[in-house]
Design an enzyme around this catalytic site. Structure first.
Site, PDB file in Angstrom:
ATOM      1  N   SER A 235       0.780  -1.241   0.000  1.00 39.00           N
ATOM      2  CA  SER A 235       0.000   0.000   0.000  1.00 39.00           C
ATOM      3  C   SER A 235       0.811   1.291   0.000  1.00 39.00           C
ATOM      4  CB  SER A 235      -0.973   0.011   1.181  1.00 39.00           C
ATOM      5  OG  SER A 235      -0.268   0.016   2.398  1.00 39.00           O
ATOM      6  N   LYS A 280      -6.326   4.322   8.116  1.00 47.32           N
ATOM      7  CA  LYS A 280      -5.139   5.064   7.691  1.00 47.32           C
ATOM      8  C   LYS A 280      -5.389   6.571   7.706  1.00 47.32           C
ATOM      9  CE  LYS A 280      -3.173   1.208   5.174  1.00 47.32           C
ATOM     10  NZ  LYS A 280      -2.805   0.591   3.876  1.00 47.32           N
TER      11      LYS A 280
END
Length: 347
Positions: A235, A280
């Site tokens: 990611s 996140k």
């Protein structure tokens, strides 16, 4: 009577201690996910041995993942932005060691993709060298189960070498089912060769019975070094790309801003979806980021059939940003050029 009462209290005390220890330390078949941190990429990346002294930062964002105990599950139930997932859903049924190997591969892939894409965007000479086929899974019916392992690289079949996984698959599927083939591969930097028989795959074709993808390495004269020991997953690809590109081009796209984000990167510059977008966002906001880049791709139709309420990464991120009332700008992107264009036109 007094002796009996004392024994009962001792027994109760011992059982209470055992229960407490169980709740605190005994691992259950679940994982806890919660916001991790946002980390300055300069702490894990160096380009051409130069120190990046520009103000601001590019930050990759991590989710904290830990094996759950009973106490942690109770904590997760009452704590916002903390998720519980089963062992099966988290690891895909892989052992802890194999799960770690897969995530290390994805991190390596994200770094290669970022280097390749950044060099292309910066107009620097770069190519991808094909190393073989990377083993991501071995079918239960495969005659190579117990021989090939996750993280091995298949370099040839019957002494034939290939330029892509497509070529390898085409060759193997042209052979007869049950035919014995010899596979050349590397495992732990050691070259090996073993034989087995071809099986019928779920798609009806013949094959070795492995989940695979191209294992490539970037070839360039630029010196780009990562040190990401203990960090896994794909990611960070987008943020790695932006940092490398900015250092090569010296555009100073940061302009003193703390820029965070998430999303995979492929060889064409597409930004791919990730898990835990909302978590996140919280992690980046906690670290004081000004900007958060997030993938904005349509939800796959196959996922929609299973999860009708599935959201895009961008929608998930935006909803969480509103809940925590952050001033951090949530910026949707589908490719790295959109992220670069946004940084160029904003201050």
């Amino acid at each position: 009577m007094k002796i009996i009462k004392k024994v009962k209290w001792w027994l109760i005390s011992i059982l209470a201690v055992v229960a407490l220890l169980f709740a605190l330390f005994f691992p259950l078949p679940y994982y806890i996910e919660m916001p991790g941190g946002a980390y300055d990429i300069r702490s894990v990346l160096k380009v051409n041995d130069k120190r990046d002294k520009e103000k601001g930062s590019y930050n990759f964002v991590a989710v904290s993942l830990s094996r759950a105990t009973f106490a942690q599950i109770l904590y997760a139930w009452v704590t916002p932005f903390t998720e519980i997932s089963s062992l099966e859903n988290t690891t895909g049924g892989y052992s802890a060691a194999d799960y770690m190997r897969i995530n290390q591969y994805y991190m390596e892939t994200s770094q290669n993709g970022a280097i390749y894409q950044a060099l292309q965007l910066a107009g620097k000479p770069v190519s991808l060298d094909y190393l073989g086929v990377y083993v991501l899974d071995v079918n239960k019916e495969s005659t190579f189960r117990g021989i090939l392992n996750i993280a091995d690289t298949v370099t040839g079949v019957n002494q034939k070498e290939f330029k892509s996984s497509t070529e390898l698959i085409k060759y193997v599927s042209s052979l007869k089912r049950g035919e014995t083939v010899t596979v050349q591969y590397t495992s732990g930097n050691e070259k090996k060769s073993k034989s087995g028989k071809l099986i019928k795959l779920k798609n009806g074709k013949n094959g070795i019975g492995i989940g695979l993808t191209d294992h490539t390495k970037v070839h360039t004269d630029e010196k780009i070094e990562f040190s990401t020991e203990g960090v896994g997953g794909p990611s960070a690809g987008l943020m790695f790309t932006l940092d490398i590109y900015d250092q090569l081009n010296q555009e100073n796209l940061r302009k003193g801003r703390r820029i965070a984000g998430t999303g995979t990167i492929d060889q064409d510059g597409k930004v791919g979806d990730i898990g835990g977008a909302g978590l996140k966002v919280v992690a980046a906001a906690n670290e004081g980021a000004d900007i958060f880049f997030v993938p904005n791709n349509p939800v796959d139709k196959r996922i929609k059939k299973v999860k009708p309420n599935a959201k895009t990464n961008y929608k998930e991120a935006l909803e969480v940003a509103k809940k925590i009332k952050t001033k951090m700008k949530i910026v949707p992107v589908r490719n790295v050029k959109e992220a670069i264009a946004y940084l160029q036109k904003t201050k």
